[in-house]
Design an enzyme around this catalytic site. Structure first.
Site, PDB file in Angstrom:
ATOM      1  CD  GLU A   1     -69.658  66.243   2.755  1.00  0.00           C
ATOM      2  OE1 GLU A   1     -69.821  65.487   1.782  1.00  0.00           O
ATOM      3  OE2 GLU A   1     -70.128  67.402   2.804  1.00  0.00           O
ATOM      4  CG  HIS A   2     -65.554  67.634   2.578  1.00  0.00           C
ATOM      5  ND1 HIS A   2     -66.754  68.159   2.118  1.00  0.00           N
ATOM      6  CD2 HIS A   2     -65.341  66.508   1.850  1.00  0.00           C
ATOM      7  CE1 HIS A   2     -67.221  67.399   1.150  1.00  0.00           C
ATOM      8  NE2 HIS A   2     -66.393  66.379   0.971  1.00  0.00           N
TER       9      HIS A   2
END
Length: 433
Positions: free
Chosen positions: A318-319
């Site tokens: 995600e990040h």
């Protein structure tokens, strides 16, 4: 080859936990379909100990709640929402409607229509996640969604005033103090007191995510979501203290949030692990961050930057925070991530809270096939077509007849035949009338 200095728990343990979540959610959704508001109230009482006369706040109640929020908090909410709004407007400006003439008198077009009702789920539970109101509601309103229903749970039986303020300032048309599966199900299937929506967006716990997954198809959703993930990419110039702080910044989201470091430096890896262990005991959110790091934290050491970027793409997290000497290389070298955070001056927490890009992002490897929530998610890109030239109508009618009969679709072929007959007088041997 990567050297793994810290492993996560086996995936089989995660899968077993999800099976129990799935079974629970299935039962709740079925009950709400059958009993509507009665079931919604029962689950709100059971899970949130919350059963007001009405779960929807009136305009007067909203104004009273906002008046209790400190002025600085309101000012900060307004500032952050303007960052989100500005970025969403740039996204909207990048989308183009068009109409082209492909043949004489043949016009094909594309236009964008906002969904007519969207649900925004704003998590609560332990933390009042005001930022999720910015990401879901502001973006929907920039897209032109006329009705946005926003739901958030009470926190320990109390109204989360700052969250309500964020929902209102973002432009929510309806604000409901309702959380969990019961909120997602009510927005999706509708009850006597809540009209259903067309699409639901927003993060949530495993039960909220599973409810969205099960209801997808009946309604649209932003994406399939799991626990928050952070992947830090570091070379030998990275500061282990910064690496550790940023890994823990996301681990505090929940005990199942993966926090992973990939580095070309064994020294950075070992010092980062030591910094994490030093910082954890003093964290106010240790009860979440510690099990997250213990069970889902990983540290990998690779030999080269090529290996670093290749392994990062395998994670498809995600990040992805890039703490290297040339962080913008990641834009060229990586293809599978939810969002990149380039350089030491840019932390994932900026994206979560203040910078303006959307923090609703793909997890559990979904970055292999999708990006995160954006203004286009609330838009339906539709097409239209028009034929007004008789020569083109003849050409397309005859072509349609031939092409459809290759596929044995006689009904399609006859629709084409009729157009050629109308435009050019072609015979219709199949029409015996």
């Amino acid at each position: 080859m990567a050297t793994i200095l810290k492993h996560a728990v086996p995936k089989s343990e995660v899968t077993a936990s999800l099976a129990q979540v799935r079974e629970t959610v299935t039962g709740v959704i079925a009950d709400i379909r059958a009993r509507g508001d009665e079931a919604v109230r029962a689950y709100s009482e059971k899970f949130d100990k919350w059963s007001p006369d009405s779960f929807r706040l009136t305009d007067e109640e909203v104004e009273k709640i906002i008046a209790s929020v400190p002025r600085q908090v309101i000012d900060d909410i307004r500032f952050v929402q303007e960052q989100v709004r500005a970025f969403a407007r740039h996204q909207l400006d990048s989308l183009r409607e068009f109409e082209v003439e492909t043949l004489p008198g043949v016009r094909l077009g594309q236009k964008h229509i906002p969904v007519q009702a969207a649900g925004a789920y704003i998590p609560g539970g332990r933390y009042p996640l005001t930022a999720s109101a910015h990401m879901t509601i502001v973006t929907a309103k920039v897209a032109g969604v006329p009705r946005v229903v926003a739901c958030t749970p009470p926190i320990h039986g109390e109204i989360p005033a700052a969250t309500v303020a964020a929902m209102h300032l973002a432009g929510a048309d309806e604000i409901w103090l309702l959380g969990g599966v019961q909120a997602v199900a009510a927005m999706s299937v509708g009850t006597d007191t809540m009209r259903p929506v067309n699409l639901i967006a927003g993060p949530g716990n495993a039960y909220v995510a599973e409810a969205k997954r099960q209801l997808f198809g009946e309604i649209g959703i932003d994406l399939f979501a799991g626990p928050t993930e952070i992947l830090v990419l570091a070379d030998d110039e990275a500061d282990p203290f910064v690496c550790a702080v940023d890994l823990l910044s996301q681990a505090e989201h929940g005990p199942d949030s993966p926090a992973v470091l990939i580095t070309t430096s064994r020294e950075v890896a070992e010092k980062t692990i030591a910094e994490v262990e030093r910082l954890l005991p003093g964290m106010p959110t240790r009860d979440f961050a510690e099990p997250a790091w213990r069970d889902h934290g990983q540290v990998h050491v690779v030999d080269t930057l090529d290996e670093l970027y290749a392994l990062a793409d395998e994670f498809a997290f995600e990040h992805v925070e890039v703490l290297t000497a040339e962080p913008r290389l990641a834009l060229e070298r990586m293809t599978q991530y939810g969002a990149l955070f380039l350089g030491e001056g840019t932390c994932v927490s900026f994206g979560d809270k203040v910078i303006g890009t959307n923090h609703v992002l793909p997890t559990r490897g979904a970055a292999r096939y999708t990006g995160g929530l954006w203004v286009g998610k609330y838009l339906k890109t539709v097409t239209y077509q028009e034929v007004t030239d008789t020569d083109s109508q003849t050409l397309l009618g005859r072509l349609c007849g031939r092409a459809a009969r290759v596929e044995l679709f006689e009904g399609h072929a006859r629709s084409g035949d009729v157009r050629a007959a109308k435009a050019a007088g072609d015979e219709l041997p199949w029409n015996t009338a």
